[in-house]
Structure formats: structure tokens, C-alpha cells
Motif scaffolding. Structure first.
Motif, short mmCIF file in Angstrom:
data_model
loop_
_atom_site.label_atom_id
_atom_site.label_comp_id
_atom_site.label_asym_id
_atom_site.label_seq_id
_atom_site.Cartn_x
_atom_site.Cartn_y
_atom_site.Cartn_z
N SER A 114 -7.44 -9.80 14.02
CA SER A 114 -6.99 -8.21 12.70
C SER A 114 -6.66 -7.58 14.31
CB SER A 114 -8.08 -8.07 12.85
OG SER A 114 -9.67 -8.35 13.24
N ILE A 115 -6.42 -6.24 14.32
CA ILE A 115 -6.57 -5.18 15.21
C ILE A 115 -6.80 -4.37 15.21
CG2 ILE A 115 -4.15 -5.66 15.00
CD1 ILE A 115 -3.61 -5.03 17.60
N GLY A 116 -7.24 -2.99 16.07
CA GLY A 116 -7.86 -2.04 15.84
C GLY A 116 -8.42 -1.24 16.18
N LEU A 117 -8.92 0.28 16.38
CA LEU A 117 -9.85 0.42 17.12
C LEU A 117 -11.04 0.64 16.16
CD1 LEU A 117 -8.15 3.37 19.08
CD2 LEU A 117 -8.78 0.65 19.95
N ASN A 118 -12.00 -0.21 16.00
CA ASN A 118 -12.69 -0.35 15.32
C ASN A 118 -14.53 0.61 15.77
OD1 ASN A 118 -12.98 -2.28 16.99
ND2 ASN A 118 -14.47 -3.99 15.89
N GLU A 119 -14.05 1.12 17.00
CA GLU A 119 -15.34 1.86 17.65
C GLU A 119 -16.53 2.22 16.44
OE1 GLU A 119 -12.34 1.97 18.50
OE2 GLU A 119 -12.89 1.23 20.76
N THR A 120 -15.97 3.33 15.40
CA THR A 120 -17.12 4.24 15.15
C THR A 120 -17.72 2.73 14.38
OG1 THR A 120 -15.66 4.18 12.75
CG2 THR A 120 -15.53 6.09 14.29
N GLN A 121 -17.02 2.27 14.16
CA GLN A 121 -18.25 0.43 13.24
C GLN A 121 -19.58 -0.04 13.89
OE1 GLN A 121 -17.33 -1.10 9.68
NE2 GLN A 121 -15.59 -0.05 9.54
N LEU A 122 -18.77 0.50 15.16
CA LEU A 122 -20.14 0.40 15.97
C LEU A 122 -21.52 1.44 16.41
CD1 LEU A 122 -17.89 -2.28 16.63
CD2 LEU A 122 -19.13 -2.46 18.88
N GLY A 123 -20.77 2.80 15.99
CA GLY A 123 -21.38 3.33 15.94
C GLY A 123 -21.05 4.12 17.13
N ILE A 124 -20.27 3.79 17.79
CA ILE A 124 -20.19 4.81 18.92
C ILE A 124 -18.24 5.59 18.77
CG2 ILE A 124 -21.22 3.03 20.50
CD1 ILE A 124 -18.64 1.31 21.52
N VAL A 125 -17.96 6.21 19.93
CA VAL A 125 -16.77 6.80 19.35
C VAL A 125 -15.69 6.61 20.74
CG1 VAL A 125 -15.89 9.10 19.42
CG2 VAL A 125 -18.40 8.97 18.32
N ALA A 126 -14.55 6.75 20.78
CA ALA A 126 -13.84 6.12 21.27
C ALA A 126 -12.77 7.57 21.89
CB ALA A 126 -12.23 5.36 20.11
N PRO A 127 -13.14 7.27 23.39
CA PRO A 127 -12.81 8.24 23.97
C PRO A 127 -11.29 8.51 23.68
CG PRO A 127 -12.35 6.44 25.27
CD PRO A 127 -13.28 6.30 23.67
N PHE A 128 -11.17 10.81 24.40
CA PHE A 128 -9.92 10.98 24.04
C PHE A 128 -8.65 10.48 24.39
CE2 PHE A 128 -10.52 12.59 28.19
CZ PHE A 128 -9.52 12.41 29.03
#
Ligand code: CO8
Length: 243
Positions: A114-128
Motif C-alpha cells: 500500500s501507498i499513501g499519506l496515512n499521517e492522520t491515522q497516527l494522530g499526526i498532521v502532514a505538514p504543508f
């Protein structure tokens, strides 16, 4: 370039430092016009940022780590070389970011990856600048949904939304990347490089002009008790899943 940091090519401070040194060497080598990035670890392209570099560490360490993450992104996204990601395994979060810095992405056709930006799943926020990179890759609406939900896509889903450009049988990822490179290198370097810069410079400039503020933001966010707790829960989940 083969990434080889067992078990999962997580992007630690040491790994990022070495990655950037090697990248700079290739960038300065005028005979090197193209770069294929792949993994020598089975099943994983890169597990993204090394969570242990962000968990229980001092603000100074977190700041140094984040500068190294920025450096990798800036160098890759602005590279004069034609760059291709040969994604021969899973590529969550920072692994996805790294592959999105490339000009072209080829992924192994294995539904377990799988591939993707899953940051919110860790409770963190991908920066701008993570957000800008995925918008530049898949468009605003798809990026918005993918980021908010922290979606991880299978190779065929990733192909459908344009997160990767080609999906091929696992044993053909590297040969396909080599074939694709021939096409990219058939274009005169200066024309391709100037065009790449035209497309990417506004995005690069945003981070270049606010690097220190971005580091401050990261450090104050990641060292919050509530965020540290989210990381702990996620790490425990990773271990449990393994068991
Ligand atoms: N960092 C540190 N350790 C990791 C990471 C990681 N990203 N990923 C896996 N590991 C560890 C595991 O805990 C395990 O450790 P141990 O052997 O000690 O138990 C070991 O590596 C092997 O992992 P698995 O057994 O899970 O290996 P699999 O082959 O089964 O799975 C995967 C590989 C799919 C990569 C899986 O490990 C996974 O999903 N990892 C987590 C990936 C992830 O969510 N990464 C997100 C990192 S955060 C990020 O990149 C961007 C952050 C932006 C910051 C913004 C803040 C402001």
C-alpha cells in the motif's frame, strides 16, 4: 539507488543523512543524468519516517531530524536528474512522500502493498509541503480526501487516482523503470530541467523561505504530550499486529 536499512527502510536521521550525501554526489556527477530509487528490503519500499526519531526525543533532536527530512525533500523535489521511484513494496507516509518527489512512479502489482499519506491515522498532521506534494501529484479533491482520512491505497487504486503512473508484475518493476528512464533521458536535459523547475519552484520556494518556522512548528507539535501519546499507541499497535 538501493535503499537498504533493515528491516523496513524507515527514514532515520542517519539514513536521511547518508541518502542526501549520496544524492549530492550523483547530482554533481555530470555523467549521471537519471536516478532510479528502489528498495533492497523485501516487501517494503520505505516505512516512512522513523517513528523512534520522534518519540521520547528531546526538542533539539526532533529539530535536527526534521531538518534532515526537509533536506531530503528539497534535494529530491528539485533534482536536476530524471528521477523514477521503483516502488517494490509498501510505501506509507514519508515513503510515499519520497516516491512523490520523483518524476515518475512504478509500483509492484501486489495487493498486499500500500501507498499513501496515512499521517492522520497516527494522530499526526502532514505538514504543508507534504500536502502540496500530493496535491501536485493527484489534484486537490483527491488529495483532500486522502489526507483527511489518512488513506493507504493498493497499487491498482493508486494507479486509478494517479498516485503512481504504472503498475507492473513484481519481477518487472526494475526493468520497467529502466525502460521508462530511456524515455525521460531522450528529452534534452536543459529543456526537461527548466520545465521541471517551472512546475516545482513555487512549491519548493514555500518551504525554502520558511524552513526555520516549519522546524519550530514540527518540534512544538511533536513534543506535545497528547501527540507523544498517539505515537505510543501507534507503536504498540504495530508491535501487537506483528504478534
Ligand atoms: N518507524 C520505526 N519503526 C518502524 C516503522 C517506522 N515508520 N515501521 C515499522 N517499524 C518497525 C516495527 O515496529 C517492527 O519493529 P520490531 O521488529 O522491533 O517489532 C519492524 O519495524 C518491522 O515492522 P513490521 O513487522 O510491521 O513489518 P512488515 O513487513 O509486516 O510491514 C510496513 C511493513 C507495512 C511498512 C509496516 O511496518 C508499517 O505499516 N509501518 C508503519 C508505517 C507508518 O505508518 N509510517 C508512518 C511514519 S510517520 C511519517 O512518515 C510522516 C510523519 C510526518 C510528521 C508530521 C508531524 C507534524
Amino acid at each position: 539507488m538501493y535503499m537498504q536499512s533493515p528491516p523496513v527502510n524507515s527514514l532515520s536521521l542517519d539514513f536521511l543523512t547518508e541518502f542526501c550525501i549520496n544524492l549530492e554526489k550523483l547530482e554533481m556527477d555530470k555523467s549521471c543524468r537519471g536516478l532510479i530509487v528502489t528498495s533492497s528490503q523485501p516487501k517494503v519500499f520505505s516505512a516512512g519516517l522513523d517513528i523512534m526519531e520522534m518519540y521520547g526525543k528531546s526538542p533539539e533532536h526532533c529539530g535536527e531530524f526534521w531538518r534532515a527530512v526537509q533536506e531530503m525533500w528539497l534535494k529530491m523535489y528539485s533534482s536536476n536528474m530524471a528521477t523514477i521511484a521503483a516502488i517494490n513494496g509498501s510505501s506509507p507516509a514519508g515513503g510515499c512522500l519520497m516516491s512523490m518527489t520523483c518524476d515518475y512512479r512504478i509500483m509492484a502489482d501486489n495487493p498486499r502493498y500500500s501507498i499513501g499519506l496515512n499521517e492522520t491515522q497516527l494522530g499526526i498532521v502532514a505538514p504543508f509541503w507534504f500536502k502540496d506534494t500530493i496535491i501536485n501529484t493527484v489534484g486537490h479533491r483527491t488529495a483532500e480526501m486522502a489526507l483527511e482520512l489518512g488513506l493507504l491505497f493498493s497499487p491498482s487504486e493508486a494507479l486509478k487516482i494517479g498516485l503512481v503512473d504504472q503498475v507492473v508484475p513484481e519481477d518487472q518493476v526494475l526493468t520497467t523503470a529502466t525502460q521508462a528512464m530511456t524515455k525521460w533521458l531522450a528529452v534534452p536535459d536543459h529543456a526537461r530541467q527548466i520545465t521541471k523547475s517551472l512546475m516545482r519552484k513555487p512549491t519548493l520556494d514555500k518551504l525554502t523561505s520558511s524552513r526555520e518556522a516549519d522546524i519550530q512548528n514540527f518540534v512544538s507539535f511533536i513534543t506535545k504530550d497528547s501527540i507523544q501519546k498517539s505515537l505510543r499507541v501507534y507503536l504498540e499497535m504495530l508491535k501487537k499486529r506483528k504478534g
